[in-house]
Write a protein that holds these residues in place. Structure first.
Motif, PDB file in Angstrom:
ATOM      1  N   LYS A  74       0.839  -1.198   0.000  1.00  0.00           N
ATOM      2  CA  LYS A  74       0.000   0.000   0.000  1.00  0.00           C
ATOM      3  C   LYS A  74       0.873   1.247   0.000  1.00  0.00           C
ATOM      4  O   LYS A  74       2.070   1.183   0.248  1.00  0.00           O
ATOM      5  CB  LYS A  74      -0.944   0.009   1.200  1.00  0.00           C
ATOM      6  N   GLY A  75       0.239   2.359  -0.282  1.00  0.00           N
ATOM      7  CA  GLY A  75       0.888   3.660  -0.173  1.00  0.00           C
ATOM      8  C   GLY A  75       1.837   4.011  -1.306  1.00  0.00           C
ATOM      9  O   GLY A  75       1.803   3.439  -2.400  1.00  0.00           O
ATOM     10  N   TYR A  76       2.677   4.986  -0.988  1.00  0.00           N
ATOM     11  CA  TYR A  76       3.615   5.568  -1.956  1.00  0.00           C
ATOM     12  C   TYR A  76       4.545   4.518  -2.571  1.00  0.00           C
ATOM     13  O   TYR A  76       4.754   4.490  -3.784  1.00  0.00           O
ATOM     14  CB  TYR A  76       4.419   6.666  -1.251  1.00  0.00           C
ATOM     15  N   LEU A  77       5.115   3.643  -1.737  1.00  0.00           N
ATOM     16  CA  LEU A  77       6.050   2.651  -2.265  1.00  0.00           C
ATOM     17  C   LEU A  77       5.370   1.680  -3.220  1.00  0.00           C
ATOM     18  O   LEU A  77       5.944   1.289  -4.233  1.00  0.00           O
ATOM     19  CB  LEU A  77       6.746   1.903  -1.129  1.00  0.00           C
ATOM     20  N   LYS A  78       4.123   1.292  -2.932  1.00  0.00           N
ATOM     21  CA  LYS A  78       3.406   0.416  -3.865  1.00  0.00           C
ATOM     22  C   LYS A  78       3.163   1.145  -5.184  1.00  0.00           C
ATOM     23  O   LYS A  78       3.290   0.557  -6.262  1.00  0.00           O
ATOM     24  CB  LYS A  78       2.082  -0.063  -3.282  1.00  0.00           C
ATOM     25  N   ARG A  79       2.815   2.411  -5.108  1.00  0.00           N
ATOM     26  CA  ARG A  79       2.584   3.193  -6.328  1.00  0.00           C
ATOM     27  C   ARG A  79       3.850   3.253  -7.174  1.00  0.00           C
ATOM     28  O   ARG A  79       3.801   3.044  -8.388  1.00  0.00           O
ATOM     29  CB  ARG A  79       2.106   4.586  -5.946  1.00  0.00           C
ATOM     30  N   LEU A  80       4.997   3.510  -6.548  1.00  0.00           N
ATOM     31  CA  LEU A  80       6.267   3.520  -7.281  1.00  0.00           C
ATOM     32  C   LEU A  80       6.544   2.154  -7.893  1.00  0.00           C
ATOM     33  O   LEU A  80       6.938   2.032  -9.051  1.00  0.00           O
ATOM     34  CB  LEU A  80       7.424   3.869  -6.336  1.00  0.00           C
ATOM     35  N   TYR A  81       6.379   1.133  -7.080  1.00  0.00           N
ATOM     36  CA  TYR A  81       6.641  -0.238  -7.507  1.00  0.00           C
ATOM     37  C   TYR A  81       5.774  -0.598  -8.715  1.00  0.00           C
ATOM     38  O   TYR A  81       6.280  -1.075  -9.734  1.00  0.00           O
ATOM     39  CB  TYR A  81       6.360  -1.186  -6.332  1.00  0.00           C
ATOM     40  N   MET A  82       4.480  -0.363  -8.609  1.00  0.00           N
ATOM     41  CA  MET A  82       3.561  -0.732  -9.678  1.00  0.00           C
ATOM     42  C   MET A  82       3.765   0.120 -10.932  1.00  0.00           C
ATOM     43  O   MET A  82       3.642  -0.387 -12.053  1.00  0.00           O
ATOM     44  CB  MET A  82       2.116  -0.630  -9.191  1.00  0.00           C
ATOM     45  N   ALA A  83       4.102   1.392 -10.767  1.00  0.00           N
ATOM     46  CA  ALA A  83       4.345   2.250 -11.931  1.00  0.00           C
ATOM     47  C   ALA A  83       5.523   1.723 -12.741  1.00  0.00           C
ATOM     48  O   ALA A  83       5.479   1.687 -13.982  1.00  0.00           O
ATOM     49  CB  ALA A  83       4.601   3.688 -11.489  1.00  0.00           C
ATOM     50  N   HIS A  84       6.560   1.281 -12.057  1.00  0.00           N
ATOM     51  CA  HIS A  84       7.715   0.763 -12.791  1.00  0.00           C
ATOM     52  C   HIS A  84       7.409  -0.607 -13.388  1.00  0.00           C
ATOM     53  O   HIS A  84       7.901  -0.947 -14.458  1.00  0.00           O
ATOM     54  CB  HIS A  84       8.960   0.722 -11.905  1.00  0.00           C
ATOM     55  N   ARG A  85       6.582  -1.391 -12.708  1.00  0.00           N
ATOM     56  CA  ARG A  85       6.153  -2.678 -13.288  1.00  0.00           C
ATOM     57  C   ARG A  85       5.403  -2.403 -14.598  1.00  0.00           C
ATOM     58  O   ARG A  85       5.575  -3.117 -15.577  1.00  0.00           O
ATOM     59  CB  ARG A  85       5.247  -3.447 -12.326  1.00  0.00           C
ATOM     60  N   MET A  86       4.561  -1.368 -14.585  1.00  0.00           N
ATOM     61  CA  MET A  86       3.821  -1.026 -15.800  1.00  0.00           C
ATOM     62  C   MET A  86       4.760  -0.515 -16.891  1.00  0.00           C
ATOM     63  O   MET A  86       4.507  -0.723 -18.077  1.00  0.00           O
ATOM     64  CB  MET A  86       2.726  -0.011 -15.498  1.00  0.00           C
ATOM     65  N   HIS A  87       5.844   0.151 -16.501  1.00  0.00           N
ATOM     66  CA  HIS A  87       6.838   0.587 -17.479  1.00  0.00           C
ATOM     67  C   HIS A  87       7.390  -0.630 -18.223  1.00  0.00           C
ATOM     68  O   HIS A  87       7.614  -0.591 -19.428  1.00  0.00           O
ATOM     69  CB  HIS A  87       7.966   1.345 -16.780  1.00  0.00           C
ATOM     70  N   HIS A  88       7.581  -1.716 -17.500  1.00  0.00           N
ATOM     71  CA  HIS A  88       8.132  -2.935 -18.094  1.00  0.00           C
ATOM     72  C   HIS A  88       7.059  -3.825 -18.714  1.00  0.00           C
ATOM     73  O   HIS A  88       7.391  -4.895 -19.242  1.00  0.00           O
ATOM     74  CB  HIS A  88       8.929  -3.721 -17.043  1.00  0.00           C
ATOM     75  N   ALA A  89       5.808  -3.419 -18.676  1.00  0.00           N
ATOM     76  CA  ALA A  89       4.729  -4.230 -19.249  1.00  0.00           C
ATOM     77  C   ALA A  89       4.772  -4.243 -20.769  1.00  0.00           C
ATOM     78  O   ALA A  89       4.149  -5.082 -21.401  1.00  0.00           O
ATOM     79  CB  ALA A  89       3.374  -3.708 -18.765  1.00  0.00           C
ATOM     80  N   VAL A  90       5.521  -3.340 -21.363  1.00  0.00           N
ATOM     81  CA  VAL A  90       5.621  -3.222 -22.817  1.00  0.00           C
ATOM     82  C   VAL A  90       6.931  -3.853 -23.264  1.00  0.00           C
ATOM     83  O   VAL A  90       7.985  -3.586 -22.696  1.00  0.00           O
ATOM     84  CB  VAL A  90       5.582  -1.732 -23.237  1.00  0.00           C
ATOM     85  N   ARG A  91       6.857  -4.689 -24.259  1.00  0.00           N
ATOM     86  CA  ARG A  91       8.076  -5.256 -24.838  1.00  0.00           C
ATOM     87  C   ARG A  91       8.668  -4.226 -25.799  1.00  0.00           C
ATOM     88  O   ARG A  91       7.965  -3.663 -26.630  1.00  0.00           O
ATOM     89  CB  ARG A  91       7.775  -6.546 -25.606  1.00  0.00           C
ATOM     90  N   GLY A  92       9.952  -3.968 -25.671  1.00  0.00           N
ATOM     91  CA  GLY A  92      10.594  -2.999 -26.539  1.00  0.00           C
ATOM     92  C   GLY A  92      10.614  -1.616 -25.931  1.00  0.00           C
ATOM     93  O   GLY A  92      10.270  -1.417 -24.773  1.00  0.00           O
TER      94      GLY A  92
END
Length: 177
Positions: free
Chosen positions: A110-128
């Protein structure tokens, strides 16, 4: 009173570095510098990746600024110190928390750290390198906006497991076996 200026310069540099890092990530690392950064978007088994050279370049610049500042150009040492502080935060958040490159595992729930974590996971959700979202390291836009941007750009073509809170090590191990 000089100490106050030093602290302000250091803190301002940390803030400016997030902007510089996000722009560098988007336009250099996902642009003409993709050759180094590609290693960060592919599975790998070693402790280091070619992308780590970006940290070496920024660290070298910080060292030069600190040295020149100590030699007489006063504010530069504090700018270099701010870059170093940002580098330490980057290492803890990006390499440690997000990519689990440390010997312990922690996934924020939860919170700020989860938001950072998930945002970067989404950055890597795209191949290329095209169509990625969230290029910052210490700031993350609201997750709903990132999810909407990914859906708009890619529909269901994104790498679904990278958009979850499953750590890199678990994903890599499941592919390797």
């Amino acid at each position: 009173m000089l100490w106050l200026w030093n602290v302000l310069i250091l803190l301002a540099t940390v803030v400016v570095m997030e902007i510089v890092a996000a722009l560098s990530h988007k336009y250099i690392m996902h642009g003409w510098g993709w050759g180094w950064h590609l290693s960060h978007h592919e599975p790998h088994s070693g402790k280091f990746e070619l992308n780590d050279l970006y940290a070496v370049v920024f660290a070298g610049l910080a060292i030069v600024l600190i040295y020149v500042g100590v030699q007489g150009l006063w504010p530069l040492q504090w700018i270099g110190a701010g870059m170093t502080a940002y580098g330490a935060l980057y290492f803890m958040v990006h390499d440690g928390l997000v990519h689990q490159r440390w010997p312990f595992r922690y996934i924020p729930r939860k919170g700020y750290l989860k938001r950072l974590y998930m945002a970067h996971r989404m950055h890597h959700a795209v191949r290329g390198r095209e169509g990625c979202v969230s290029f910052g390291f210490l700031y993350a836009p609201p997750l709903s906006k990132l999810q909407a941007a990914l859906r708009e750009r890619h529909g269901r073509k994104i790498n679904e497991d990278a958009a979850t809170d499953q750590p890199d090590a678990a994903r890599k191990n499941s592919r390797v076996k």
